[in-house]
Design a protein around this motif. Structure first.
Motif, PDB file in Angstrom:
ATOM      1  N   PHE A 277       0.810  -1.211   0.000  1.00  0.00           N
ATOM      2  CA  PHE A 277       0.000   0.000   0.000  1.00  0.00           C
ATOM      3  C   PHE A 277       0.851   1.272   0.000  1.00  0.00           C
ATOM      4  O   PHE A 277       0.297   2.370   0.004  1.00  0.00           O
ATOM      5  N   GLY A 278       2.167   1.107  -0.006  1.00  0.00           N
ATOM      6  CA  GLY A 278       3.052   2.267  -0.107  1.00  0.00           C
ATOM      7  C   GLY A 278       3.172   3.090   1.156  1.00  0.00           C
ATOM      8  O   GLY A 278       3.501   4.284   1.093  1.00  0.00           O
ATOM      9  N   ILE A 279       2.926   2.489   2.323  1.00  0.00           N
ATOM     10  CA  ILE A 279       3.016   3.232   3.579  1.00  0.00           C
ATOM     11  C   ILE A 279       4.445   3.757   3.763  1.00  0.00           C
ATOM     12  O   ILE A 279       5.421   3.048   3.535  1.00  0.00           O
ATOM     13  N   ALA A 280       4.565   5.013   4.163  1.00  0.00           N
ATOM     14  CA  ALA A 280       5.881   5.642   4.334  1.00  0.00           C
ATOM     15  C   ALA A 280       5.879   6.460   5.633  1.00  0.00           C
ATOM     16  O   ALA A 280       4.898   6.451   6.389  1.00  0.00           O
ATOM     17  N   TYR A 281       6.981   7.166   5.855  1.00  0.00           N
ATOM     18  CA  TYR A 281       7.146   7.921   7.098  1.00  0.00           C
ATOM     19  C   TYR A 281       7.805   9.266   6.803  1.00  0.00           C
ATOM     20  O   TYR A 281       8.755   9.348   6.020  1.00  0.00           O
ATOM     21  N   ASP A 282       7.263  10.305   7.403  1.00  0.00           N
ATOM     22  CA  ASP A 282       7.837  11.649   7.295  1.00  0.00           C
ATOM     23  C   ASP A 282       8.513  11.978   8.619  1.00  0.00           C
ATOM     24  O   ASP A 282       7.837  12.278   9.608  1.00  0.00           O
TER      25      ASP A 282
ATOM     26  N   ARG B 174       5.124  11.795  11.028  1.00  0.00           N
ATOM     27  CA  ARG B 174       3.822  11.292  10.604  1.00  0.00           C
ATOM     28  C   ARG B 174       3.960  10.036   9.743  1.00  0.00           C
ATOM     29  O   ARG B 174       4.879   9.938   8.923  1.00  0.00           O
ATOM     30  N   ILE B 175       3.017   9.114   9.948  1.00  0.00           N
ATOM     31  CA  ILE B 175       2.903   7.940   9.078  1.00  0.00           C
ATOM     32  C   ILE B 175       2.075   8.358   7.876  1.00  0.00           C
ATOM     33  O   ILE B 175       1.016   8.979   8.026  1.00  0.00           O
ATOM     34  N   LEU B 176       2.545   8.032   6.682  1.00  0.00           N
ATOM     35  CA  LEU B 176       1.908   8.499   5.461  1.00  0.00           C
ATOM     36  C   LEU B 176       1.134   7.383   4.760  1.00  0.00           C
ATOM     37  O   LEU B 176       1.661   6.285   4.553  1.00  0.00           O
ATOM     38  N   PHE B 177      -0.094   7.697   4.393  1.00  0.00           N
ATOM     39  CA  PHE B 177      -0.953   6.765   3.660  1.00  0.00           C
ATOM     40  C   PHE B 177      -1.262   7.377   2.294  1.00  0.00           C
ATOM     41  O   PHE B 177      -2.119   8.269   2.198  1.00  0.00           O
ATOM     42  N   PRO B 178      -0.581   6.945   1.239  1.00  0.00           N
ATOM     43  CA  PRO B 178      -0.912   7.482  -0.093  1.00  0.00           C
ATOM     44  C   PRO B 178      -2.258   6.955  -0.575  1.00  0.00           C
ATOM     45  O   PRO B 178      -2.554   5.765  -0.438  1.00  0.00           O
ATOM     46  N   HIS B 179      -3.063   7.840  -1.126  1.00  0.00           N
ATOM     47  CA  HIS B 179      -4.371   7.475  -1.679  1.00  0.00           C
ATOM     48  C   HIS B 179      -4.268   7.488  -3.200  1.00  0.00           C
ATOM     49  O   HIS B 179      -4.002   8.536  -3.802  1.00  0.00           O
ATOM     50  N   TYR B 180      -4.496   6.335  -3.815  1.00  0.00           N
ATOM     51  CA  TYR B 180      -4.458   6.227  -5.277  1.00  0.00           C
ATOM     52  C   TYR B 180      -5.855   6.455  -5.849  1.00  0.00           C
ATOM     53  O   TYR B 180      -6.857   6.076  -5.238  1.00  0.00           O
ATOM     54  N   ASP B 181      -5.904   7.063  -7.013  1.00  0.00           N
ATOM     55  CA  ASP B 181      -7.179   7.394  -7.639  1.00  0.00           C
ATOM     56  C   ASP B 181      -7.965   6.135  -7.970  1.00  0.00           C
ATOM     57  O   ASP B 181      -7.407   5.107  -8.344  1.00  0.00           O
ATOM     58  N   TRP B 182      -9.289   6.241  -7.876  1.00  0.00           N
ATOM     59  CA  TRP B 182     -10.143   5.078  -8.110  1.00  0.00           C
ATOM     60  C   TRP B 182     -10.346   4.760  -9.583  1.00  0.00           C
ATOM     61  O   TRP B 182     -10.799   3.674  -9.928  1.00  0.00           O
ATOM     62  N   VAL B 183     -10.018   5.689 -10.470  1.00  0.00           N
ATOM     63  CA  VAL B 183     -10.088   5.430 -11.915  1.00  0.00           C
ATOM     64  C   VAL B 183      -8.689   5.235 -12.480  1.00  0.00           C
ATOM     65  O   VAL B 183      -8.376   4.204 -13.081  1.00  0.00           O
ATOM     66  N   HIS B 184      -7.835   6.217 -12.288  1.00  0.00           N
ATOM     67  CA  HIS B 184      -6.432   6.132 -12.717  1.00  0.00           C
ATOM     68  C   HIS B 184      -5.645   5.533 -11.548  1.00  0.00           C
ATOM     69  O   HIS B 184      -4.995   6.243 -10.786  1.00  0.00           O
TER      70      HIS B 184
END
Length: 347
Positions: free
Chosen positions: A158-163, A168-178
């Motif tokens: 899911f691409g979880i990362a850290y800043d 902060r723990i980062l949750f990237p949100h991918y587009d539902w179409v693209h």
């Protein structure tokens, strides 16, 4: 309810105003005797937004130059029309909308709309970004993620990362179409509630300005490939619930996150358009929604009915109090989660 009546309903319990604004992304609320102050969804100034506790619910968003009423502010932030704002608030509190002219509704209108592809309301899509926008952050897993029972390979998938600069723990949100493009990055602080209160740190931080969670579903880019086999799509509130469900299913999860417990018209219509016809829609809202006096089971049932008769639909309800007061249905471990899922209530 008419707009004036709805304002009186919100003023009767000021927590309702906070609840509505929180669903739209506002945060850091400070309620005073005659007004409410908070920060914009993408802001850090806890006094940047003012809502007067008067009959007009006069609202000012100083940083973006908006003055008007609360409904207009919600429309601007959520990119909604006035009627959608009204539906949004009615839906949150399970209020029947008397202005819907039921006798004039075409029972096949939703099917016609889905068939010809014109299914988005107020469509202004989220801005798309290449995944390399995450390269500036550390692609590692914070220990708190592992402690929640999320397995490393799911977190990496899911691409979880850290800043480290904002912690902060980062949750990237991918587009539902693209589905190969990022539209939002949600950062969750690692501070405790006490530390957040002392430092004035917001729990969540939106790294991409203007991201509209009401026009997306977190995790759909991965879950879509498993829906045919699962015959089910589970709607959670938050990202971590999705990660846990995928962990329990060894990466073959079938859940997405709404970003709250209000389901937008765009989200309903997207699901009806893209989710397989034999897929059951399961609402898995947090415990506080189940027990909230102004929401509770009637509200959850109303949300379930929005998918009928086009899909089978059900909801999870914790009638034996197995969950903590703010737990997601999946927060107490695999055994309790499977029990709650098995005995979900079908509508």
């Amino acid at each position: 309810m008419q707009a004036k009546e709805l304002k009186q309903f919100l003023l009767a319990d000021k927590d309702r105003i906070i609840k509505v604004m929180a669903q739209a992304g506002f945060h850091d609320f400070r309620s005073q005797s005659n007004e409410l102050r908070c920060a914009l969804p993408d802001g850090t100034n806890p006094t940047g937004v003012m809502v007067k506790y008067d009959d007009t619910l006069y609202t000012a968003m100083f940083e973006i130059g908006y003055t008007g009423d609360l409904f207009g502010a919600l429309a601007k932030i959520m990119n909604f029309g006035f009627s959608d704002v009204m539906l949004f608030i009615h839906g949150m509190f399970g209020i029947a909308n008397e202005n819907n002219n039921i006798g004039m509704i075409d029972p096949l209108s939703d099917l016609k709309k889905l068939a010809n592809g014109t299914y988005y309301r107020n469509q202004e899509p989220n801005k798309l970004y290449n995944p390399n926008v995450m390269d500036k952050y550390i692609h590692t897993i914070h220990h708190s993620i592992l402690e929640e029972g999320i397995v490393p390979r799911v977190a990496y998938h899911f691409g979880i990362a850290y800043d480290p600069y904002k912690d902060r723990i980062l949750f990237p949100h991918y587009d539902w179409v693209h589905t190969d493009k990022i539209v939002g990055i949600k950062g969750r602080t690692t501070q405790t509630a006490e530390e957040m209160d002392i430092t004035g740190t917001p729990k969540y931080w939106n790294y991409i300005t203007g991201y509209k969670k009401t026009q997306n579903l977190y995790g759909y880019n991965i879950a879509k490939d498993n829906l045919d086999a699962c015959k089910m799509m589970i709607l959670f509130e938050g990202e971590k619930s999705v990660l846990k469900q995928f962990s329990y299913e060894q990466g073959k999860g079938c859940s997405v996150a709404l970003g709250g417990h209000a389901i937008s018209e765009n989200q309903v219509e997207f699901i009806l358009k893209h989710v397989p016809n034999d897929c059951e829609i399961v609402l898995a809202f947090d415990k506080d929604v189940m027990t909230n006096e102004s929401e509770g089971e009637p509200y959850i049932k109303e949300q379930v009915k929005r998918f009928l008769p086009f899909r089978k639909a059900s909801y999870i309800f914790d009638k034996y109090n197995l969950l903590g007061e703010k737990d997601s249905p999946i927060d107490k471990g695999y055994k309790i989660w499977r029990y709650l899922l098995k005995w979900r209530l079908k509508v």
